[in-house]
Design a protein around this motif. Structure first.
Motif, PDB file in Angstrom:
ATOM      1  N   LEU A  39       0.829  -1.209   0.000  1.00 21.52           N
ATOM      2  CA  LEU A  39       0.000   0.000   0.000  1.00 21.52           C
ATOM      3  C   LEU A  39       0.860   1.255   0.000  1.00 21.52           C
ATOM      4  O   LEU A  39       0.528   2.255  -0.654  1.00 21.52           O
ATOM      5  CB  LEU A  39      -0.944  -0.009   1.219  1.00 21.52           C
ATOM      6  N   GLU A  40       1.992   1.198   0.734  1.00 22.40           N
ATOM      7  CA  GLU A  40       2.894   2.354   0.722  1.00 22.40           C
ATOM      8  C   GLU A  40       3.446   2.598  -0.677  1.00 22.40           C
ATOM      9  O   GLU A  40       3.551   3.739  -1.120  1.00 22.40           O
ATOM     10  CB  GLU A  40       4.048   2.150   1.702  1.00 22.40           C
ATOM     11  N   LEU A  41       3.791   1.512  -1.361  1.00 29.21           N
ATOM     12  CA  LEU A  41       4.295   1.654  -2.733  1.00 29.21           C
ATOM     13  C   LEU A  41       3.245   2.315  -3.627  1.00 29.21           C
ATOM     14  O   LEU A  41       3.553   3.195  -4.427  1.00 29.21           O
ATOM     15  CB  LEU A  41       4.675   0.287  -3.306  1.00 29.21           C
ATOM     16  N   LEU A  42       1.999   1.871  -3.457  1.00 27.28           N
ATOM     17  CA  LEU A  42       0.917   2.467  -4.250  1.00 27.28           C
ATOM     18  C   LEU A  42       0.803   3.963  -3.974  1.00 27.28           C
ATOM     19  O   LEU A  42       0.720   4.786  -4.888  1.00 27.28           O
ATOM     20  CB  LEU A  42      -0.424   1.820  -3.881  1.00 27.28           C
ATOM     21  N   ALA A  43       0.817   4.306  -2.678  1.00 25.46           N
ATOM     22  CA  ALA A  43       0.671   5.713  -2.302  1.00 25.46           C
ATOM     23  C   ALA A  43       1.843   6.536  -2.846  1.00 25.46           C
ATOM     24  O   ALA A  43       1.641   7.629  -3.381  1.00 25.46           O
ATOM     25  CB  ALA A  43       0.568   5.847  -0.780  1.00 25.46           C
ATOM     26  N   ASP A  44       3.063   5.982  -2.752  1.00 22.78           N
ATOM     27  CA  ASP A  44       4.243   6.707  -3.246  1.00 22.78           C
ATOM     28  C   ASP A  44       4.157   6.986  -4.741  1.00 22.78           C
ATOM     29  O   ASP A  44       4.684   7.975  -5.229  1.00 22.78           O
ATOM     30  CB  ASP A  44       5.527   5.904  -2.968  1.00 22.78           C
ATOM     31  N   ALA A  45       3.496   6.085  -5.475  1.00 19.08           N
ATOM     32  CA  ALA A  45       3.389   6.267  -6.929  1.00 19.08           C
ATOM     33  C   ALA A  45       2.138   7.067  -7.313  1.00 19.08           C
ATOM     34  O   ALA A  45       1.769   7.102  -8.482  1.00 19.08           O
ATOM     35  CB  ALA A  45       3.378   4.900  -7.609  1.00 19.08           C
ATOM     36  N   SER A  46       1.502   7.684  -6.323  1.00 15.08           N
ATOM     37  CA  SER A  46       0.228   8.403  -6.558  1.00 15.08           C
ATOM     38  C   SER A  46      -0.812   7.492  -7.197  1.00 15.08           C
ATOM     39  O   SER A  46      -1.600   7.914  -8.034  1.00 15.08           O
ATOM     40  CB  SER A  46       0.433   9.643  -7.445  1.00 15.08           C
ATOM     41  N   LEU A  47      -0.786   6.230  -6.784  1.00 13.68           N
ATOM     42  CA  LEU A  47      -1.726   5.274  -7.374  1.00 13.68           C
ATOM     43  C   LEU A  47      -2.713   4.706  -6.354  1.00 13.68           C
ATOM     44  O   LEU A  47      -3.503   3.833  -6.680  1.00 13.68           O
ATOM     45  CB  LEU A  47      -0.963   4.112  -8.029  1.00 13.68           C
ATOM     46  N   GLU A  48      -2.658   5.208  -5.112  1.00 14.45           N
ATOM     47  CA  GLU A  48      -3.619   4.683  -4.153  1.00 14.45           C
ATOM     48  C   GLU A  48      -4.998   5.250  -4.459  1.00 14.45           C
ATOM     49  O   GLU A  48      -5.136   6.403  -4.870  1.00 14.45           O
ATOM     50  CB  GLU A  48      -3.228   5.031  -2.712  1.00 14.45           C
ATOM     51  N   ARG A  49      -6.021   4.420  -4.259  1.00  8.80           N
ATOM     52  CA  ARG A  49      -7.397   4.861  -4.464  1.00  8.80           C
ATOM     53  C   ARG A  49      -8.094   4.875  -3.117  1.00  8.80           C
ATOM     54  O   ARG A  49      -7.744   4.110  -2.230  1.00  8.80           O
ATOM     55  CB  ARG A  49      -8.131   3.897  -5.395  1.00  8.80           C
ATOM     56  N   SER A  50      -9.063   5.740  -2.962  1.00  7.88           N
ATOM     57  CA  SER A  50      -9.831   5.719  -1.721  1.00  7.88           C
ATOM     58  C   SER A  50     -11.279   6.037  -2.051  1.00  7.88           C
ATOM     59  O   SER A  50     -11.587   6.597  -3.106  1.00  7.88           O
ATOM     60  CB  SER A  50      -9.267   6.724  -0.727  1.00  7.88           C
ATOM     61  N   LEU A  51     -12.153   5.640  -1.131  1.00  8.99           N
ATOM     62  CA  LEU A  51     -13.578   5.842  -1.355  1.00  8.99           C
ATOM     63  C   LEU A  51     -13.999   7.179  -0.762  1.00  8.99           C
ATOM     64  O   LEU A  51     -13.741   7.441   0.409  1.00  8.99           O
ATOM     65  CB  LEU A  51     -14.367   4.702  -0.696  1.00  8.99           C
ATOM     66  N   ARG A  52     -14.602   8.005  -1.569  1.00 11.93           N
ATOM     67  CA  ARG A  52     -15.074   9.305  -1.073  1.00 11.93           C
ATOM     68  C   ARG A  52     -16.584   9.362  -1.203  1.00 11.93           C
ATOM     69  O   ARG A  52     -17.150   8.889  -2.182  1.00 11.93           O
ATOM     70  CB  ARG A  52     -14.422  10.429  -1.870  1.00 11.93           C
ATOM     71  N   GLU A  53     -17.208   9.988  -0.211  1.00 15.59           N
ATOM     72  CA  GLU A  53     -18.669  10.037  -0.235  1.00 15.59           C
ATOM     73  C   GLU A  53     -19.182  11.139  -1.156  1.00 15.59           C
ATOM     74  O   GLU A  53     -18.645  12.238  -1.177  1.00 15.59           O
ATOM     75  CB  GLU A  53     -19.200  10.294   1.176  1.00 15.59           C
ATOM     76  N   CYS A  54     -20.222  10.800  -1.875  1.00 13.71           N
ATOM     77  CA  CYS A  54     -20.915  11.779  -2.710  1.00 13.71           C
ATOM     78  C   CYS A  54     -22.398  11.563  -2.491  1.00 13.71           C
ATOM     79  O   CYS A  54     -22.837  10.444  -2.301  1.00 13.71           O
ATOM     80  CB  CYS A  54     -20.666  11.521  -4.190  1.00 13.71           C
ATOM     81  N   SER A  55     -23.183  12.636  -2.530  1.00 11.92           N
ATOM     82  CA  SER A  55     -24.624  12.408  -2.524  1.00 11.92           C
ATOM     83  C   SER A  55     -25.268  13.206  -3.638  1.00 11.92           C
ATOM     84  O   SER A  55     -24.750  14.245  -4.046  1.00 11.92           O
ATOM     85  CB  SER A  55     -25.239  12.737  -1.166  1.00 11.92           C
ATOM     86  N   PRO A  56     -26.385  12.682  -4.153  1.00  7.90           N
ATOM     87  CA  PRO A  56     -27.025  13.353  -5.288  1.00  7.90           C
ATOM     88  C   PRO A  56     -27.720  14.628  -4.851  1.00  7.90           C
ATOM     89  O   PRO A  56     -28.019  14.817  -3.671  1.00  7.90           O
ATOM     90  CB  PRO A  56     -28.037  12.316  -5.763  1.00  7.90           C
ATOM     91  N   VAL A  57     -27.943  15.490  -5.820  1.00  7.54           N
ATOM     92  CA  VAL A  57     -28.730  16.700  -5.572  1.00  7.54           C
ATOM     93  C   VAL A  57     -30.019  16.467  -6.349  1.00  7.54           C
ATOM     94  O   VAL A  57     -30.026  16.563  -7.574  1.00  7.54           O
ATOM     95  CB  VAL A  57     -27.986  17.938  -6.109  1.00  7.54           C
ATOM     96  N   SER A  58     -31.104  16.133  -5.634  1.00 14.25           N
ATOM     97  CA  SER A  58     -32.254  15.564  -6.346  1.00 14.25           C
ATOM     98  C   SER A  58     -32.856  16.536  -7.357  1.00 14.25           C
ATOM     99  O   SER A  58     -33.339  16.124  -8.397  1.00 14.25           O
ATOM    100  CB  SER A  58     -33.307  15.063  -5.364  1.00 14.25           C
ATOM    101  N   GLU A  59     -32.813  17.820  -7.088  1.00 10.86           N
ATOM    102  CA  GLU A  59     -33.408  18.765  -8.031  1.00 10.86           C
ATOM    103  C   GLU A  59     -32.479  19.050  -9.211  1.00 10.86           C
ATOM    104  O   GLU A  59     -32.929  19.575 -10.224  1.00 10.86           O
ATOM    105  CB  GLU A  59     -33.777  20.081  -7.329  1.00 10.86           C
TER     106      GLU A  59
END
Ligand SMILES: *Cc1c(COP(=O)(O)O)cnc(C)c1O
Length: 392
Positions: free
Chosen positions: A8-28
């Motif tokens: 995981l450190e190698l991934l992060a060092d190569a700017s290749l780590e992924r992470s889950l970010r929350e998004c919510s819809p705007v219904s209108e």
């Protein structure tokens, strides 16, 4: 588990780590997404026709939810095959003008299941290098040989077909529109090669279903090639704004898949709410042609805005407009700066795209207005200049 931390450190060092970010819809306003308390113009969604918040779809889902409850309770081959499945499959076959259709839980399972059922050890799959990961995984699961041809390179494909001429079964498979580049497969040439070599042809319309064709049937119909395609696949997760996937073809093909496609056999049927929502979406996809016209107009103007700012844009008319940055870290910084400017546009990095081609993949929706796209394009130009992606 020490190995994992190191990797995981190698991934992060190569700017290749992924992470889950929350998004919510705007219904209108379906063209936007919320990140925390910030409302961002969503240029990273595959909700091309803007149907994900459509009241008719939501109402259809609500009705079936109240009538039939939450889960389907079993695989379709056991007791999970609700009437909404059959209705949807009849409508799909009619829409595609094919003998039969089969619904899968999602596109990933459709691709992996279909390929795994068509070929096995000793057979060969000819697959474009830029095909979606679910196709590659299907080939691996099938144990057939994976003959990957250079992107859209028909000479390379022909050489591979020659080399494997005597194999038992041959399957050529391609995305119709490539998900990270937005360009089209040369479907006419593929159909001609399939005939010449006696291969099967499978086309994935994940990013073209709902978008091309008079009733959104896809690129194969737009080009009049639907009869040439043996296995026609698409998803309900993108243009349809809901979830799930379909395969259309001959009655024999569907009968085969019901018997052999493991993701269909060994997984619980989609909740009936989903199939009901997809049926409502299918009616809108067929009838509301203005959504396609709007999407193409948005694509034309966004491409020309970015092009005249100096970005190198892949020519075409799809709603997918990538800006290649190259370096992984630069792509992340580009995306971060866009977010600060009110735009959600995610950096796409390897292994989703080849090394050295990290990019911002802009994707448009019929619900984006000209003003939103013009404003976004000028922000993109300013940030591109600040980061040195564009010469000032
Ligand atoms: C998104 C996608 C899939 C997977 O579809 P889901 O329904 O999201 O699982 C398959 N093929 C291609 C080309 C895709 O872009």
């Amino acid at each position: 588990m020490n190995w994992m931390e190191k990797e995981l450190e190698l991934l992060a060092d190569a700017s290749l780590e992924r992470s889950l970010r929350e998004c919510s819809p705007v219904s209108e306003s379906p063209g936007y997404t919320m990140r925390g308390d910030r409302k961002l113009l969503n240029l990273s969604s595959n909700d091309y026709l803007g149907l994900s918040q459509h009241p008719a779809i939501i109402e259809a889902m609500r009705e079936v939810l109240l009538a039939e409850g939450a889960g389907s309770g079993a695989s379709r081959l056991v007791t999970g095959n609700r009437v909404s499945y059959s209705r949807l499959e009849e409508a799909l076959a009619e829409w595609q003008n094919r003998e039969a259709a089969l619904v899968f839980a999602n596109g990933y399972m459709a691709n992996s299941g279909v390929i795994g059922s068509l070929v096995s050890r000793g057979d060969v799959v000819f697959s474009d290098q830029l095909n979606h990961a679910s196709i590659a995984d299907g080939v691996i699961l099938s144990r057939a040989e994976h003959a990957r041809y250079r992107h859209n390179d028909m000479e390379h494909l022909r050489a591979l077909l020659d080399k494997h001429r005597d194999r038992r079964r041959k399957l050529i498979v391609t995305d119709a529109v490539f998900s990270m580049d937005g360009d089209q497969a040369p479907l006419r040439e593929l159909a001609a090669l399939k005939r010449e070599y006696g291969a099967m042809l499978m086309v994935d319309e994940a990013h073209s279903g709902g978008i091309y064709g008079k009733r959104g049937e896809g690129l194969c119909h737009e080009l009049g090639l639907q009869e040439e395609v043996d296995i026609h696949m698409g998803t309900f997760s993108k243009s349809f704004g809901v979830y799930g996937a379909y395969v259309c073809g001959s009655r024999m093909l569907i009968r085969w898949l019901v018997n052999k496609a493991r993701p269909l056999i060994y997984s619980t049927a989609l909740p009936p709410t989903i199939t009901a929502g997809v049926s409502a979406a299918l009616a809108l996809v067929q009838d509301e042609h203005w959504r396609r016209e709007r999407l193409f107009a948005a694509g034309r103007s966004f491409r020309s805005l970015l092009g005249s700012s100096g970005f190198k844009i892949i020519a075409g008319d799809s709603p997918i407009v990538p800006v290649i940055v190259g370096d992984n870290d630069a792509a992340l910084r580009f995306s971060g700066a866009l977010e600060s400017a009110g735009i959600a546009a995610v950096a796409i990095r390897p292994p989703t795209v080849p090394a050295g081609t990290a990019r911002i993949r802009f994707s448009l929706s019929a619900v984006h207005t000209d003003k939103e796209l013009t404003d976004a394009a000028s922000q993109i130009r300013i940030i591109g200049q600040q980061l040195g992606v564009l010469s000032p």
